[in-house]
Enzyme design. Structure first.
Site, PDB file in Angstrom:
ATOM      1  N   HIS A  62       6.703  -9.555  -4.354  1.00 20.14           N
ATOM      2  CA  HIS A  62       7.692  -8.581  -4.833  1.00 20.14           C
ATOM      3  C   HIS A  62       8.146  -7.554  -3.807  1.00 20.14           C
ATOM      4  O   HIS A  62       8.946  -6.686  -4.108  1.00 20.14           O
ATOM      5  CB  HIS A  62       7.147  -7.838  -6.057  1.00 20.14           C
ATOM      6  CG  HIS A  62       6.056  -6.855  -5.737  1.00 20.14           C
ATOM      7  ND1 HIS A  62       4.768  -7.236  -5.505  1.00 20.14           N
ATOM      8  CD2 HIS A  62       6.066  -5.514  -5.586  1.00 20.14           C
ATOM      9  CE1 HIS A  62       4.028  -6.182  -5.243  1.00 20.14           C
ATOM     10  NE2 HIS A  62       4.789  -5.118  -5.271  1.00 20.14           N
TER      11      HIS A  62
HETATM   12  N1  UDP Z   1      -1.381  -7.439 -11.548  1.00 17.59           N
HETATM   13  C1  UDP Z   1      -1.405  -7.733 -12.905  1.00 17.59           C
HETATM   14  N2  UDP Z   1      -0.589  -8.741 -13.365  1.00 17.59           N
HETATM   15  C2  UDP Z   1       0.228  -9.465 -12.539  1.00 17.59           C
HETATM   16  C3  UDP Z   1       0.241  -9.152 -11.158  1.00 17.59           C
HETATM   17  C4  UDP Z   1      -0.572  -8.126 -10.697  1.00 17.59           C
HETATM   18  O1  UDP Z   1      -2.146  -7.108 -13.672  1.00 17.59           O
HETATM   19  O2  UDP Z   1       0.932 -10.359 -13.021  1.00 17.59           O
HETATM   20  C5  UDP Z   1      -2.226  -6.348 -11.057  1.00 17.59           C
HETATM   21  C6  UDP Z   1      -3.132  -6.703  -9.914  1.00 17.59           C
HETATM   22  O3  UDP Z   1      -4.376  -7.198 -10.365  1.00 17.59           O
HETATM   23  C7  UDP Z   1      -3.301  -5.381  -9.191  1.00 17.59           C
HETATM   24  C8  UDP Z   1      -1.985  -4.707  -9.412  1.00 17.59           C
HETATM   25  O4  UDP Z   1      -1.375  -5.345 -10.522  1.00 17.59           O
HETATM   26  O5  UDP Z   1      -4.334  -4.618  -9.799  1.00 17.59           O
HETATM   27  C9  UDP Z   1      -1.157  -4.858  -8.153  1.00 17.59           C
HETATM   28  O6  UDP Z   1       0.093  -4.503  -8.394  1.00 17.59           O
HETATM   29  P1  UDP Z   1       1.312  -4.863  -7.435  1.00 17.59           P
HETATM   30  O7  UDP Z   1       1.023  -6.085  -6.667  1.00 17.59           O
HETATM   31  O8  UDP Z   1       2.521  -4.822  -8.302  1.00 17.59           O
HETATM   32  O9  UDP Z   1       1.393  -3.585  -6.510  1.00 17.59           O
HETATM   33  P2  UDP Z   1       0.926  -3.256  -5.042  1.00 17.59           P
HETATM   34  O10 UDP Z   1      -0.575  -3.297  -5.050  1.00 17.59           O
HETATM   35  O11 UDP Z   1       1.561  -4.234  -4.125  1.00 17.59           O
HETATM   36  O12 UDP Z   1       1.432  -1.861  -4.825  1.00 17.59           O
END
Ligand code: UDP
Length: 362
Positions: free
Chosen positions: A205
């Site tokens: 994403h």
């Molecule tokens: N996550 C979730 N469902 C999904 C994809 C990710 O619960 O379908 C959780 C994942 O386990 C983690 C968090 O969302 O705890 C990560 O979010 P994301 O990748 O959107 O954000 P980033 O960490 O890149 O800021």
């Protein structure tokens, strides 16, 4: 002491699940939660409060404006109102999203002590909105709570006083530890008719990967190549879905018979999928850490990471969109020769306890 924690997005919520519980063990602490509404879809926000049994936010803002600058301004105004009403002694902000920065600016302008949870991480890539949010937030932070040694080193290099930096571990891992039993009980594999280790899990994403047609074409080519060997489960982030539709590319990935597309998963189902995946392929920040804790190989399709301990100690490998490197790394996983993986210090489920002990002056 009155503490106001501000969250706005899915990863923020997952990083604060233990805050209210731990605050309640400190009789001198009163804790309130503010949700800015940056993520408002059911499956990007409400689902986590529901399935993780979290108390609803004490204050919930509603974002009505489009565009990053308008949203920041709107969030800041809303947060200002809450600060005027609640008068916190400390504001705790989390991670690197626009809500983090909005709340940090309000704390600074209103003379409230600012604590940043997950501070000090640096990708040194200023094209990433998250990197700018991290640097701007840390520029005005009073108390730095750090997940890994590299974060501490970065802050010291930037001239922050050593006594304001606390290496406490990782609150995202606190959540994994706290909900481990429920994660193991999820029925998602049965529902998808998949056996453990018979699939890879993908998330994607970051604007740098999904905001252009060229980026999406590379992603589709990578998926096509990986599905020659493995079934891939892909919960699609709303941003990615919008871009695939805008560029009329959704049909291309939908046609792939070994790709299981789904809406963003709830936390327990998602973590069950991580636990049993042969490998995870992602551009997420947090998922690099969760896979390290689980010792599940993680292939990160980015040119850099702000979480280097996931590479030096953990199960993560940085690959960009280099097709040959991806092929070789997946082959090493299949052959059982992928690197040995460990877990960084203090990623033990107790980071939130350490943070509140510091805030409470213990
Ligand atoms: N996550 C979730 N469902 C999904 C994809 C990710 O619960 O379908 C959780 C994942 O386990 C983690 C968090 O969302 O705890 C990560 O979010 P994301 O990748 O959107 O954000 P980033 O960490 O890149 O800021």
């Amino acid at each position: 002491m009155k503490i106001l924690t501000v969250v706005g997005t899915r990863p923020n919520i997952i990083k604060i699940t233990q805050f209210s519980r731990v605050a309640a063990t400190h009789p001198g602490c009163q804790h309130r939660l503010l949700h800015t509404g940056q993520h408002y879809n059911h499956n990007m926000s409400d689902v986590f409060f529901e399935e993780l049994g979290l108390r609803q936010p004490d204050y919930a803002l509603r974002i009505t404006r489009q565009g990053v600058v308008s949203q920041l301004a709107e969030m800041m105004q809303g947060i200002e109102g809450v600060v005027e009403a609640y008068r916190p002694d400390v504001m705790a902000v989390v991670g690197d999203v626009n809500s983090t920065l909005a709340a940090a600016l309000v704390a600074n302008k209103m003379g409230v002590q600012l604590a940043h949870v997950e501070s000090g991480l640096r990708s040194r890539d200023r094209t990433m909105p998250e990197e700018n949010n991290r640097m701007l937030t840390d520029a005005i932070t009073d108390r730095f709570f750090v997940t890994e040694e590299d974060g501490r080193r970065n802050l010291l290099q930037e001239g922050k006083p050593e006594k304001s930096i606390h290496l406490v571990g990782n609150t995202m891992i606190d959540t994994l530890v706290a909900y481990d039993a429920q994660i193991r009980q999820s029925g998602i594999l049965e529902r998808l008719r998949l056996a453990p280790k018979a699939y890879a899990l993908m998330t994607m994403h970051r604007p740098g990967n999904v905001d252009t047609r060229e980026g999406l074409e590379k992603l589709i080519a990578t998926i096509d190549s990986l599905t020659e060997a493995d079934t891939i489960v892909f919960p699609v982030h709303p941003r990615t879905l919008n871009r695939l539709n805008e560029f009329n590319l959704f049909g291309r990935i939908e046609r792939n018979g070994r790709l299981i597309l789904m809406e963003p998963a709830g936390y327990l189902d998602f973590q069950h999928l991580v636990l049993h995946a042969r490998y995870v392929i992602t551009d997420s920040g947090g998922i690099q850490e969760e896979t390290t804790f689980r010792r599940v190989p993680c292939l990160t399709l980015r040119p850099n990471t702000e979480r280097p301990s996931t590479i030096t100690t953990g199960s993560n490998t940085l690959l960009g969109f280099d097709a040959e490197k991806i092929r070789q790394t997946v082959a090493s996983i299949h052959q059982g020769t992928y690197k040995a993986c460990g877990v960084p210090p203090y990623w033990d489920g107790k980071a939130t306890e350490r943070i509140f002990a510091v805030l409470n002056g213990q």
